[in-house]
Scaffold this motif. Sequence first.
Motif, PDB file in Angstrom:
ATOM      1  N   UNK A  82      50.772  33.964  35.394  1.00  0.00           N
ATOM      2  CA  UNK A  82      49.712  33.933  36.388  1.00  0.00           C
ATOM      3  C   UNK A  82      48.499  34.632  35.800  1.00  0.00           C
ATOM      4  N   UNK A  83      47.313  34.113  36.122  1.00  0.00           N
ATOM      5  CA  UNK A  83      46.072  34.644  35.589  1.00  0.00           C
ATOM      6  C   UNK A  83      45.159  35.099  36.727  1.00  0.00           C
ATOM      7  N   UNK A  84      44.291  36.024  36.400  1.00  0.00           N
ATOM      8  CA  UNK A  84      43.222  36.412  37.313  1.00  0.00           C
ATOM      9  C   UNK A  84      41.935  36.423  36.494  1.00  0.00           C
ATOM     10  N   UNK A  85      41.107  35.421  36.718  1.00  0.00           N
ATOM     11  CA  UNK A  85      39.802  35.355  36.084  1.00  0.00           C
ATOM     12  C   UNK A  85      38.824  36.132  36.944  1.00  0.00           C
ATOM     13  N   UNK A  86      38.215  37.154  36.360  1.00  0.00           N
ATOM     14  CA  UNK A  86      37.314  38.020  37.114  1.00  0.00           C
ATOM     15  C   UNK A  86      35.916  37.903  36.537  1.00  0.00           C
ATOM     16  N   UNK A  87      35.009  37.389  37.345  1.00  0.00           N
ATOM     17  CA  UNK A  87      33.618  37.218  36.925  1.00  0.00           C
ATOM     18  C   UNK A  87      32.710  38.112  37.751  1.00  0.00           C
ATOM     19  N   UNK A  88      31.514  38.325  37.264  1.00  0.00           N
ATOM     20  CA  UNK A  88      30.510  39.144  37.960  1.00  0.00           C
ATOM     21  C   UNK A  88      31.136  40.464  38.414  1.00  0.00           C
ATOM     22  N   UNK A  89      31.791  41.118  37.504  1.00  0.00           N
ATOM     23  CA  UNK A  89      32.472  42.367  37.835  1.00  0.00           C
ATOM     24  C   UNK A  89      31.484  43.445  38.266  1.00  0.00           C
ATOM     25  N   UNK A  90      31.949  44.267  39.180  1.00  0.00           N
ATOM     26  CA  UNK A  90      31.145  45.354  39.744  1.00  0.00           C
ATOM     27  C   UNK A  90      31.875  46.671  39.501  1.00  0.00           C
ATOM     28  N   UNK A  91      31.152  47.781  39.482  1.00  0.00           N
ATOM     29  CA  UNK A  91      31.832  49.079  39.314  1.00  0.00           C
ATOM     30  C   UNK A  91      32.934  49.306  40.343  1.00  0.00           C
ATOM     31  N   UNK A  92      32.758  48.728  41.534  1.00  0.00           N
ATOM     32  CA  UNK A  92      33.771  48.889  42.586  1.00  0.00           C
ATOM     33  C   UNK A  92      35.072  48.156  42.259  1.00  0.00           C
ATOM     34  N   UNK A  93      35.071  47.313  41.251  1.00  0.00           N
ATOM     35  CA  UNK A  93      36.288  46.627  40.834  1.00  0.00           C
ATOM     36  C   UNK A  93      37.137  47.490  39.901  1.00  0.00           C
ATOM     37  N   UNK A  94      36.629  48.653  39.515  1.00  0.00           N
ATOM     38  CA  UNK A  94      37.392  49.548  38.655  1.00  0.00           C
ATOM     39  C   UNK A  94      38.685  49.964  39.337  1.00  0.00           C
ATOM     40  N   UNK A  95      39.811  49.722  38.666  1.00  0.00           N
ATOM     41  CA  UNK A  95      41.113  50.005  39.260  1.00  0.00           C
ATOM     42  C   UNK A  95      42.209  49.712  38.245  1.00  0.00           C
ATOM     43  N   UNK A  96      43.410  50.125  38.571  1.00  0.00           N
ATOM     44  CA  UNK A  96      44.588  49.633  37.871  1.00  0.00           C
ATOM     45  C   UNK A  96      45.037  48.375  38.596  1.00  0.00           C
ATOM     46  N   UNK A  97      45.180  47.294  37.882  1.00  0.00           N
ATOM     47  CA  UNK A  97      45.554  46.012  38.465  1.00  0.00           C
ATOM     48  C   UNK A  97      47.033  45.735  38.196  1.00  0.00           C
ATOM     49  N   UNK A  98      47.739  45.360  39.257  1.00  0.00           N
ATOM     50  CA  UNK A  98      49.171  45.104  39.182  1.00  0.00           C
ATOM     51  C   UNK A  98      49.470  43.656  39.563  1.00  0.00           C
ATOM     52  N   UNK A  99      50.360  43.070  38.827  1.00  0.00           N
ATOM     53  CA  UNK A  99      50.919  41.777  39.174  1.00  0.00           C
ATOM     54  C   UNK A  99      52.194  42.011  39.983  1.00  0.00           C
ATOM     55  N   UNK A 100      52.442  41.188  40.983  1.00  0.00           N
ATOM     56  CA  UNK A 100      53.646  41.331  41.792  1.00  0.00           C
ATOM     57  C   UNK A 100      54.116  39.958  42.247  1.00  0.00           C
ATOM     58  N   UNK A 101      55.413  39.841  42.490  1.00  0.00           N
ATOM     59  CA  UNK A 101      55.955  38.583  42.990  1.00  0.00           C
ATOM     60  C   UNK A 101      57.149  38.827  43.883  1.00  0.00           C
ATOM     61  N   UNK A 102      57.280  37.983  44.889  1.00  0.00           N
ATOM     62  CA  UNK A 102      58.411  38.055  45.805  1.00  0.00           C
ATOM     63  C   UNK A 102      58.284  36.883  46.769  1.00  0.00           C
ATOM     64  N   UNK A 103      59.098  36.875  47.812  1.00  0.00           N
ATOM     65  CA  UNK A 103      58.962  35.826  48.811  1.00  0.00           C
ATOM     66  C   UNK A 103      57.606  35.966  49.498  1.00  0.00           C
ATOM     67  N   UNK A 104      57.115  34.880  50.041  1.00  0.00           N
ATOM     68  CA  UNK A 104      55.756  34.868  50.569  1.00  0.00           C
ATOM     69  C   UNK A 104      55.562  35.872  51.705  1.00  0.00           C
ATOM     70  N   UNK A 105      56.541  36.005  52.561  1.00  0.00           N
ATOM     71  CA  UNK A 105      56.383  36.934  53.681  1.00  0.00           C
ATOM     72  C   UNK A 105      56.163  38.363  53.192  1.00  0.00           C
ATOM     73  N   UNK A 106      56.920  38.751  52.188  1.00  0.00           N
ATOM     74  CA  UNK A 106      56.743  40.101  51.647  1.00  0.00           C
ATOM     75  C   UNK A 106      55.377  40.251  50.996  1.00  0.00           C
ATOM     76  N   UNK A 107      54.941  39.240  50.289  1.00  0.00           N
ATOM     77  CA  UNK A 107      53.686  39.339  49.554  1.00  0.00           C
ATOM     78  C   UNK A 107      52.481  39.390  50.477  1.00  0.00           C
ATOM     79  N   UNK A 108      52.519  38.676  51.578  1.00  0.00           N
ATOM     80  CA  UNK A 108      51.330  38.561  52.425  1.00  0.00           C
ATOM     81  C   UNK A 108      51.408  39.397  53.700  1.00  0.00           C
TER      82      UNK A 108
END
Length: 127
Positions: A82-108
């Motif tokens: 899975x990919x995350x294309x990040x454009x027009x990045x802002x200082x507020x986007x500074x973070x540790x980014x985590x990938x996660x997966x599970x059943x849809x109910x848990x994820x959302x």
Amino acid sequence: QVSLVESGGGSVQAGGSLRLSCAASGRAFGSYYVGWFRQPPGKECEFVAGIRWSGVGTSYADSVKGRFTISRENATNEKPTVYLQMNRLEPEDTAVYYCATDIEHSMLVARRHIRYWGQGTQVTVSI
């Protein structure tokens, strides 16, 4: 054993772009949902974007709509990505980014029940 390995983080100036990748392995993910979360410094973890491994149905946080795009490939293979294309990045986007997966109910909905997480990758956006 499920494994999620992120890559692609780094430092960039505001307005720049980064592409995060997350390689998954360890089970058949076809019926699962996969997404990206982030934890800014001193703040709680928040949902960024998600997609079904089948490729149908994306979801984005309001703060990233129009700037970030989630996609996936090889969902039926042993190591889908899975990919995350990040454009027009802002200082507020500074973070540790985590990938996660599970059943849809848990994820959302019941995110405290998400079982599978990557180790995280740092994204730093400077002015």
